[in-house]
Scaffold this motif. Structure first.
Motif, PDB file in Angstrom:
ATOM      1  N   VAL A 109       0.871  -1.170   0.000  1.00 28.98           N
ATOM      2  CA  VAL A 109       0.000   0.000   0.000  1.00 28.98           C
ATOM      3  C   VAL A 109       0.908   1.220   0.000  1.00 28.98           C
ATOM      4  CG1 VAL A 109      -1.829   1.236   1.225  1.00 28.98           C
ATOM      5  CG2 VAL A 109      -1.731  -1.257   1.329  1.00 28.98           C
ATOM      6  N   SER A 110       0.606   2.191  -0.845  1.00 27.17           N
ATOM      7  CA  SER A 110       1.473   3.358  -0.985  1.00 27.17           C
ATOM      8  C   SER A 110       1.605   4.120   0.329  1.00 27.17           C
ATOM      9  CB  SER A 110       0.936   4.289  -2.072  1.00 27.17           C
ATOM     10  OG  SER A 110      -0.253   4.927  -1.635  1.00 27.17           O
ATOM     11  N   ALA A 115      -0.462   7.077   5.077  1.00 27.84           N
ATOM     12  CA  ALA A 115      -0.481   8.308   5.871  1.00 27.84           C
ATOM     13  C   ALA A 115      -1.909   8.765   6.114  1.00 27.84           C
ATOM     14  CB  ALA A 115       0.315   9.398   5.156  1.00 27.84           C
ATOM     15  N   ILE A 116      -2.759   8.643   5.102  1.00 26.33           N
ATOM     16  CA  ILE A 116      -4.173   9.026   5.253  1.00 26.33           C
ATOM     17  C   ILE A 116      -4.867   8.103   6.246  1.00 26.33           C
ATOM     18  CG2 ILE A 116      -6.398   9.192   4.061  1.00 26.33           C
ATOM     19  CD1 ILE A 116      -4.814   9.997   1.543  1.00 26.33           C
ATOM     20  N   ALA A 122     -11.478  12.457   7.744  1.00 26.71           N
ATOM     21  CA  ALA A 122     -12.094  12.642   6.433  1.00 26.71           C
ATOM     22  C   ALA A 122     -11.137  13.387   5.508  1.00 26.71           C
ATOM     23  CB  ALA A 122     -13.402  13.414   6.587  1.00 26.71           C
ATOM     24  N   ASN A 123     -10.940  12.831   4.310  1.00 26.43           N
ATOM     25  CA  ASN A 123      -9.943  13.385   3.402  1.00 26.43           C
ATOM     26  C   ASN A 123     -10.339  13.037   1.970  1.00 26.43           C
ATOM     27  OD1 ASN A 123      -7.619  13.954   1.866  1.00 26.43           O
ATOM     28  ND2 ASN A 123      -6.263  13.522   3.581  1.00 26.43           N
ATOM     29  N   ASP A 124     -10.631  14.054   1.163  1.00 21.27           N
ATOM     30  CA  ASP A 124     -11.032  13.825  -0.224  1.00 21.27           C
ATOM     31  C   ASP A 124      -9.935  13.143  -1.035  1.00 21.27           C
ATOM     32  OD1 ASP A 124     -13.469  14.958   0.266  1.00 21.27           O
ATOM     33  OD2 ASP A 124     -12.963  16.919  -0.577  1.00 21.27           O
ATOM     34  N   ARG A 129      -7.266   8.857  -4.788  1.00 24.87           N
ATOM     35  CA  ARG A 129      -6.198   7.866  -4.904  1.00 24.87           C
ATOM     36  C   ARG A 129      -6.758   6.459  -5.136  1.00 24.87           C
ATOM     37  NH1 ARG A 129      -1.162   9.441  -4.235  1.00 24.87           N
ATOM     38  NH2 ARG A 129      -0.737  11.490  -3.343  1.00 24.87           N
ATOM     39  N   VAL A 130      -7.872   6.143  -4.476  1.00 22.13           N
ATOM     40  CA  VAL A 130      -8.498   4.841  -4.693  1.00 22.13           C
ATOM     41  C   VAL A 130      -8.995   4.721  -6.130  1.00 22.13           C
ATOM     42  CG1 VAL A 130     -10.471   3.369  -4.091  1.00 22.13           C
ATOM     43  CG2 VAL A 130      -9.116   4.453  -2.279  1.00 22.13           C
ATOM     44  N   ALA A 131      -9.626   5.773  -6.634  1.00 26.11           N
ATOM     45  CA  ALA A 131     -10.186   5.747  -7.995  1.00 26.11           C
ATOM     46  C   ALA A 131      -9.104   5.517  -9.048  1.00 26.11           C
ATOM     47  CB  ALA A 131     -10.928   7.051  -8.273  1.00 26.11           C
TER      48      ALA A 131
END
Length: 220
Positions: A109-110, A115-116, A122-124, A129-131
């Motif tokens: 996992v990157s 870090a997120i 909550a973080n857009d 990144r998933v998409a």
């Protein structure tokens, strides 16, 4: 939920008719009325909202099986109702559906995603990144999320995960909606002792043994 019950102006028959007819305006009114619309901050799930969300998802599963569910209706449900799904339980069952046993090597996992997840707010950026992931990267993320390394997850991270599975057609819609319905977080009265903004992995005896039923209230 008894299908004949009435909730905030909508009868069970009206809910069935809206899903069967892919009545987007009526469905949006239900989602808004029961506070099921996706937000970018953690939210509570009420008892009435839980009942309606369960009904909508079960009906979506049934009508998808009859090829009667429009793409617009499917997208509406996934984008809004997925926020109330217990991601730990959902991904456990998703892995079982794919016949994927836990890998012996650590999933990659990157650092940006890690870090997120570590910050767990909550973080857009997480959705973006998933998409952009390919399927192997996404599956590595799923492995990481259901591993012993993850004990809690901000509920705003769940929609991008389920949206990826939907967009990449990684399972039939009938099962996707059925798994969402069966793995909804518990409604508000059960949240008083937990964190509303987080899904907390707990022991579920006799099933997965790692991440069980979860709900939560955020402390942020």
């Amino acid at each position: 939920m008894k299908i004949g019950d009435t909730y905030v102006g909508f009868t069970g028959e009206e809910i069935i008719a809206a899903v069967m007819g892919n009545d987007i305006e009526a469905l949006k009114a239900m989602i808004d009325g029961f506070e099921l619309k996706r937000t970018f901050e953690p939210r509570q799930l009420t008892i009435e909202g839980w009942k309606v969300s369960t009904s909508l998802l079960n009906l979506a599963s049934a009508y998808a099986g009859r090829s009667m569910l429009s793409q617009e209706t499917a997208t509406l449900f996934i984008d809004n109702l997925s926020m109330d799904v217990n991601a730990f339980l959902f991904l456990q069952v998703f892995n079982i559906y794919l016949h994927r046993d836990k890998r012996e090597d650590d999933p990659y996992v990157s650092n940006e995603i890690l870090a997120i997840l570590e910050k767990n707010e909550a973080n857009d950026e997480f959705a973006g990144r998933v998409a952009m992931m390919n399927e192997n990267e996404f599956l590595s993320l799923c492995d990481y999320l259901v591993s012993d390394k993850m004990e809690k997850l901000n509920i705003t991270f769940t929609p991008p995960l389920i949206r990826f599975i939907y967009t990449h057609q990684m399972m039939p819609l009938t099962l996707l909606f059925a798994y969402m319905a069966s793995n909804l977080r518990l409604p508000a009265p059960k949240l008083e002792m937990a964190n509303v903004g987080e899904i907390v992995g707990q022991l579920l005896d006799g099933l997965f043994g790692d991440h069980g039923e979860s709900d939560g209230e955020t402390s942020t």
